[in-house]
Write a protein that holds these residues in place. Structure first.
Motif, PDB file in Angstrom:
ATOM      1  N   SER A  95       1.343   9.336  -5.677  1.00 48.21           N
ATOM      2  CA  SER A  95       1.793  10.681  -5.292  1.00 48.21           C
ATOM      3  C   SER A  95       2.833  11.212  -6.269  1.00 48.21           C
ATOM      4  N   ASP A  96       3.721  10.312  -6.715  1.00 47.35           N
ATOM      5  CA  ASP A  96       4.782  10.733  -7.640  1.00 47.35           C
ATOM      6  C   ASP A  96       4.281  10.874  -9.080  1.00 47.35           C
ATOM      7  N   GLY A  97       3.029  10.517  -9.303  1.00 45.58           N
ATOM      8  CA  GLY A  97       2.471  10.587 -10.661  1.00 45.58           C
ATOM      9  C   GLY A  97       2.948   9.461 -11.567  1.00 45.58           C
ATOM     10  N   LYS A 144      -9.839  13.657  -5.339  1.00 47.01           N
ATOM     11  CA  LYS A 144      -9.822  13.432  -3.879  1.00 47.01           C
ATOM     12  C   LYS A 144      -8.383  13.277  -3.395  1.00 47.01           C
ATOM     13  N   TYR A 145      -7.610  12.541  -4.149  1.00 47.90           N
ATOM     14  CA  TYR A 145      -6.235  12.231  -3.750  1.00 47.90           C
ATOM     15  C   TYR A 145      -5.425  13.512  -3.586  1.00 47.90           C
ATOM     16  N   ILE A 187       0.855  -1.202   0.000  1.00 45.25           N
ATOM     17  CA  ILE A 187       0.000   0.000   0.000  1.00 45.25           C
ATOM     18  C   ILE A 187       0.888   1.248   0.000  1.00 45.25           C
ATOM     19  N   ARG A 188       1.931   1.212   0.839  1.00 43.82           N
ATOM     20  CA  ARG A 188       2.832   2.360   0.945  1.00 43.82           C
ATOM     21  C   ARG A 188       3.462   2.665  -0.418  1.00 43.82           C
ATOM     22  N   GLN A 189       3.903   1.599  -1.080  1.00 45.26           N
ATOM     23  CA  GLN A 189       4.537   1.774  -2.389  1.00 45.26           C
ATOM     24  C   GLN A 189       3.533   2.261  -3.434  1.00 45.26           C
ATOM     25  N   SER A 190       2.314   1.716  -3.395  1.00 47.73           N
ATOM     26  CA  SER A 190       1.293   2.141  -4.366  1.00 47.73           C
ATOM     27  C   SER A 190       0.954   3.615  -4.179  1.00 47.73           C
ATOM     28  N   LEU A 191       0.811   4.029  -2.915  1.00 53.30           N
ATOM     29  CA  LEU A 191       0.472   5.434  -2.666  1.00 53.30           C
ATOM     30  C   LEU A 191       1.605   6.345  -3.121  1.00 53.30           C
TER      31      LEU A 191
END
Ligand code: HEC
Ligand code: HEC
Length: 210
Positions: A177-179, A190-191, A169-173
């Motif tokens: 975030s990094d696009g 929302k993100y 999850i951390r890596q996916s987010l």
């Protein structure tokens, strides 16, 4: 004893029968073999017991299909992945290379198989209760509409977040975030409201589901 000529005809008719029925039965065997190869990393029935591979059993078939097609097209980032068990243990590959070998028909069959399995939540994850509490509030504000009940419903076709490995999850987010990983326009809206530190709180929230 049979005459050679009779043997020839029985072999011939056998091979005709095989070639008529062969198309589907060989495919079924192929599919089973491919699913076994997925298990080398994702565990039996996609219930990964390692934080180095996400749990995929119990995801919806459309979500798995779309993910594999995205990997095939390299639309999703493909971090290096190492075989965790089996003959290729220790060898490196990526989900893009794996998906590249599969056609859409195979992908759909594999997706249906994993979708029929239960999502088995990760065990022994340590989460920070205060962060999880903060993450819950953020989730309910911004994410719950498409990731209902902590993101535990396969029917949302948005993956399953509740009880997934926190490292994944951390890596996916981070990819979002990094696009680096594309998201739907609505999720992006929302993100984009997340503030510094919010993603880590969300990771602990999803990790709090046992
Ligand atoms: C060598 C190990 C390995 C093998 C073999 C493997 N995977 Fe993966 N898979 C991973 C890793 C690691 C990730 C997470 C990578 C990422 O962040 O994109 C992943 C991600 C996925 C995802 C995305 C999960 C999500 O929540 O979006 C799907 C779907 C998937 N794999 C399906 C499969 C299928 C189907 C097979 C067999 C055809 C397979 N994988 C074989 C390691 C593997
Ligand atoms: C308007 C709907 C929508 C909203 C709102 C939304 N998402 Fe999503 N989310 C999706 C969809 C659809 C997918 C699957 C498609 C994809 O790969 O991006 C997804 C995928 C994800 C994934 C990847 C799952 C996986 O297994 O790899 C994560 C993590 C995620 N969302 C987190 C969030 C968080 C955190 C929020 C709130 C800040 C959020 N989403 C808000 C629709 C939404």
């Amino acid at each position: 004893m049979k005459q050679p000529i009779e043997n020839f005809f029985s072999i011939l008719s056998l091979s005709i029968v095989l070639s008529i029925s062969g198309a589907t039965s060989v495919l079924a065997a192929d599919i089973a073999e491919i699913i076994n190869s997925c298990a080398d990393c994702h565990g039996k029935d996609g219930a990964s017991t390692s934080q180095d591979a996400p749990i995929i059993g119990g995801f919806s078939a459309p979500y798995i299909t779309d993910s594999m097609i995205a990997y095939k097209a390299k639309e999703r980032p493909c971090p290096e992945a190492e075989y965790l068990s089996g003959d290729k243990k220790g060898k490196k590959t990526t989900m893009c290379d794996i998906a590249k070998e599969l056609n859409e028909d195979e992908i759909k069959k594999i997706a249906a198989d994993f979708a029929a399995k239960p999502f088995v939540r990760a065990t022994n994850q340590t989460f920070d209760p205060a962060l999880a509490e903060k993450g819950k509030a953020i989730h309910e504000d911004l994410c719950v509409k498409c990731h209902d009940k902590g993101g535990s419903l396969a029917s949302d076709d948005s993956g399953i977040l509740a009880g997934q490995w926190m490292s994944y999850i951390r890596q996916s987010l981070k990819e979002y975030s990094d696009g680096d990983r594309p998201m739907t326009k609505k999720m992006k809206k929302k993100y984009g409201k997340l503030k510094e530190g919010d993603t880590e709180a969300l990771v602990h929230y999803f990790g709090s589901f046992k």
